[in-house]
Design a protein around this motif. Structure first.
Motif, PDB file in Angstrom:
ATOM      1  N   ASN A 150       0.867  -1.162   0.000  1.00 44.56           N
ATOM      2  CA  ASN A 150       0.000   0.000   0.000  1.00 44.56           C
ATOM      3  C   ASN A 150       0.912   1.223   0.000  1.00 44.56           C
ATOM      4  OD1 ASN A 150       0.845   0.342   2.675  1.00 44.56           O
ATOM      5  ND2 ASN A 150      -1.082  -0.362   3.555  1.00 44.56           N
ATOM      6  N   GLN A 151       0.474   2.352   0.486  1.00 39.95           N
ATOM      7  CA  GLN A 151       1.307   3.550   0.393  1.00 39.95           C
ATOM      8  C   GLN A 151       2.456   3.575   1.401  1.00 39.95           C
ATOM      9  OE1 GLN A 151      -0.592   7.390  -0.385  1.00 39.95           O
ATOM     10  NE2 GLN A 151      -2.562   6.341  -0.461  1.00 39.95           N
ATOM     11  N   GLN A 152       2.333   2.793   2.485  1.00 38.64           N
ATOM     12  CA  GLN A 152       3.373   2.800   3.513  1.00 38.64           C
ATOM     13  C   GLN A 152       4.053   1.458   3.735  1.00 38.64           C
ATOM     14  OE1 GLN A 152       0.106   3.970   4.499  1.00 38.64           O
ATOM     15  NE2 GLN A 152       0.645   6.030   3.816  1.00 38.64           N
ATOM     16  N   LEU A 153       3.317   0.357   3.514  1.00 44.33           N
ATOM     17  CA  LEU A 153       3.786  -0.955   3.929  1.00 44.33           C
ATOM     18  C   LEU A 153       3.926  -1.919   2.765  1.00 44.33           C
ATOM     19  CD1 LEU A 153       1.502  -1.501   7.068  1.00 44.33           C
ATOM     20  CD2 LEU A 153       3.859  -0.671   7.052  1.00 44.33           C
ATOM     21  N   THR A 164       4.001 -10.595   7.602  1.00 42.91           N
ATOM     22  CA  THR A 164       4.926  -9.573   8.090  1.00 42.91           C
ATOM     23  C   THR A 164       4.711  -8.284   7.324  1.00 42.91           C
ATOM     24  OG1 THR A 164       6.583 -11.280   8.566  1.00 42.91           O
ATOM     25  CG2 THR A 164       7.343  -8.996   8.501  1.00 42.91           C
ATOM     26  N   ALA A 165       4.616  -7.176   8.059  1.00 43.55           N
ATOM     27  CA  ALA A 165       4.530  -5.853   7.446  1.00 43.55           C
ATOM     28  C   ALA A 165       5.890  -5.183   7.523  1.00 43.55           C
ATOM     29  CB  ALA A 165       3.478  -5.008   8.154  1.00 43.55           C
ATOM     30  N   LEU A 166       6.404  -4.777   6.360  1.00 44.89           N
ATOM     31  CA  LEU A 166       7.689  -4.096   6.274  1.00 44.89           C
ATOM     32  C   LEU A 166       7.470  -2.665   5.801  1.00 44.89           C
ATOM     33  CD1 LEU A 166       9.665  -6.897   4.368  1.00 44.89           C
ATOM     34  CD2 LEU A 166       9.615  -6.508   6.845  1.00 44.89           C
ATOM     35  N   ASP A 167       8.340  -1.776   6.257  1.00 46.75           N
ATOM     36  CA  ASP A 167       8.300  -0.414   5.751  1.00 46.75           C
ATOM     37  C   ASP A 167       8.615  -0.431   4.262  1.00 46.75           C
ATOM     38  OD1 ASP A 167       9.738   2.264   5.007  1.00 46.75           O
ATOM     39  OD2 ASP A 167       8.631   2.709   6.845  1.00 46.75           O
ATOM     40  N   ILE A 195      -4.731  -2.716   1.324  1.00 41.14           N
ATOM     41  CA  ILE A 195      -5.150  -1.347   1.059  1.00 41.14           C
ATOM     42  C   ILE A 195      -4.622  -0.507   2.229  1.00 41.14           C
ATOM     43  CG2 ILE A 195      -7.128  -2.019  -0.343  1.00 41.14           C
ATOM     44  CD1 ILE A 195      -8.924  -1.558   2.053  1.00 41.14           C
ATOM     45  N   ASP A 196      -4.831   0.783   2.217  1.00 38.81           N
ATOM     46  CA  ASP A 196      -4.183   1.610   3.231  1.00 38.81           C
ATOM     47  C   ASP A 196      -4.579   1.250   4.665  1.00 38.81           C
ATOM     48  OD1 ASP A 196      -2.565   2.961   1.496  1.00 38.81           O
ATOM     49  OD2 ASP A 196      -3.926   4.643   1.227  1.00 38.81           O
ATOM     50  N   PRO A 197      -5.868   1.121   4.995  1.00 37.00           N
ATOM     51  CA  PRO A 197      -6.195   0.851   6.408  1.00 37.00           C
ATOM     52  C   PRO A 197      -6.034  -0.595   6.845  1.00 37.00           C
ATOM     53  CG  PRO A 197      -8.197   1.180   5.145  1.00 37.00           C
ATOM     54  CD  PRO A 197      -7.064   1.448   4.212  1.00 37.00           C
ATOM     55  N   VAL A 198      -6.290  -1.555   5.938  1.00 37.64           N
ATOM     56  CA  VAL A 198      -6.314  -2.962   6.350  1.00 37.64           C
ATOM     57  C   VAL A 198      -5.675  -3.848   5.290  1.00 37.64           C
ATOM     58  CG1 VAL A 198      -8.424  -2.683   7.737  1.00 37.64           C
ATOM     59  CG2 VAL A 198      -8.588  -3.392   5.327  1.00 37.64           C
ATOM     60  N   THR A 199      -5.397  -5.105   5.706  1.00 34.89           N
ATOM     61  CA  THR A 199      -4.934  -6.144   4.796  1.00 34.89           C
ATOM     62  C   THR A 199      -5.838  -7.359   4.952  1.00 34.89           C
ATOM     63  OG1 THR A 199      -2.625  -5.438   4.816  1.00 34.89           O
ATOM     64  CG2 THR A 199      -3.048  -7.731   4.244  1.00 34.89           C
ATOM     65  N   PHE A 200      -6.302  -7.912   3.835  1.00 32.12           N
ATOM     66  CA  PHE A 200      -7.113  -9.129   3.829  1.00 32.12           C
ATOM     67  C   PHE A 200      -6.189 -10.302   3.504  1.00 32.12           C
ATOM     68  CE2 PHE A 200      -9.741  -5.576   2.320  1.00 32.12           C
ATOM     69  CZ  PHE A 200     -10.756  -5.590   3.263  1.00 32.12           C
TER      70      PHE A 200
END
Length: 387
Positions: A150-153, A164-167, A195-200
């Motif tokens: 998404n825009q950050q992760l 895992t969420a990476l920068d 997407i920006d707020p959540v991940t499915f």
């Protein structure tokens, strides 16, 4: 039948599930005998624009290293770490790099970077301009699903059930979510939808989970497929495709040995469900959801109600890929290396060509009427649909 092995052995023996699923009957015939190709009314043609070979292909394990396109550039890789960039229209190679790590996941091209996962649990970000490595990060195990941004992760799902969420810019770890896996799973994992707020995220236990991207905490879960049957194979319910999200907040998901389901994305409320087994990502076009089933039937569903609109079973048993959409046609590869065009409106085969006898297991990449397809041996071909 009882299958016992540790979490570590699942990484190396994941192909056992496929061997069991595609195993032979008493006379040595496949479970799904491929139908012979028959003549049809050809109203579309596939003309080769350019072709090349990328490294040594997908390897014996047929890693799902699907190409990616960003603007006018097409990126492709092989299982040994060769990564190449091409002009999508002319096929002119722009750069080629040899990585130290073997690639195992599909490619994701976005925001001037090319992201991929490896067999040894690394995630790499390559500069789209020259292929130089901008950063490397370590996750818990082998990565088979294309990392999603998404825009950050950058969201990475690994084969041990961890997410895992990476920068996105630095590769720094932000959070990790862990799920429990059955003892036997299909070779491969679900591909997250970020997407920006959540991940499915879909898992091998048949559950779809929505994660808060601020901290990785689950917001809601839904059981898409319920294990049933006596054997470990009968009880496989993996969600190995990627969920599809609409602008009005509907979420579509497929499952093996389970259902195709439509959900309300904010709460996970079931809107409708149909009993169809599919390990592939569906494609949504207008009011229709197109699904490739595990018997290699192509099914069109009404996206509002789940009603079956049409079904084409002429490719049964041919191990077709996930569908792609190109200029009014659905595009599929198959295990014998053929590329098939199916009319999205009527469900009839309207075009066909053979790319390579090594077979096609990766979903084609499409842009307008252009189709990019990579065969199992690394042959990369770009074709144009006419008219």
């Amino acid at each position: 039948m009882t299958v016992r092995f540790s979490q570590y052995m699942r990484l190396t023996l994941g192909a056992v599930a496929i061997a069991l699923l595609t195993g032979c009957a008493s006379k040595g015939e496949p479970v799904h005998t491929p139908k012979e190709l028959t003549s049809f009314d050809e109203t579309s043609t596939l003309e080769t624009q350019w072709s090349t070979t990328v490294g040594d292909g997908l390897g014996r394990a047929r890693y799902p290293i699907a190409p990616a396109r960003d603007g006018d550039t097409l990126f492709a890789a092989d299982a040994e770490g060769t990564v190449e960039a091409f002009n999508a229209e002319s096929g002119e190679r722009q750069w080629r790099v040899e990585l130290e790590s073997p690639v195992s996941s599909g490619l994701t091209a976005t925001a001037s970077e090319l992201y991929m996962g490896t067999r040894n649990g690394e995630v790499l970000a390559l500069n789209q301009q020259d292929g130089s490595v901008d950063w490397r990060a370590r996750v818990s195990s082998e990565v088979l699903a294309a990392p999603q941004a998404n825009q950050q992760l950058l969201i990475v799902q690994s084969s041990d059930g961890h997410v895992t969420a990476l920068d996105l810019r630095t590769g720094e770890e932000r959070w990790v979510y862990s799920s429990s896996l059955p003892r036997l799973t299909l070779r491969g994992t679900g591909t997250p939808l970020a997407i920006d707020p959540v991940t499915f995220v879909g898992f091998a236990n048949g559950r779809l989970t929505t994660l808060d991207n601020r901290n990785g905490q689950p917001l809601w879960e839904q059981q898409v497929a319920i294990p049933s049957g006596r054997s470990e194979v009968d009880r496989l319910v993996d969600l190995t495709g990627q969920p599809v999200l609409t602008q009005d907040g509907r979420l579509f998901v497929t499952s093996y040995n389970g259902r195709v389901m439509a959900l309300e994305a904010t709460r996970g409320k079931v809107l409708w469900a149909r009993d169809l087994s599919s390990r592939h990502t569906p494609v949504l076009v207008g009011d229709f959801l197109f699904v490739a089933t595990d018997a290699s039937h192509v099914v069109a569903l009404d996206a509002e109600s789940g009603r079956e609109v049409w079904r084409n079973d002429t490719l049964e048993g041919r191990w077709i890929t996930a569908p792609a959409f190109a200029d009014g046609r659905l595009v599929f590869g198959d295990a014998e290396g053929y590329l098939h065009l199916v009319s999205a409106r009527e469900g009839k085969i309207v075009g066909r060509t053979r790319v390579d006898s090594a077979g096609i297991s990766l979903r084609p990449v499409t842009e307008g009427g252009t189709v990019h397809v990579q065969a199992n041996n690394g042959r990369l071909e770009t074709l144009v649909i006419s008219p």
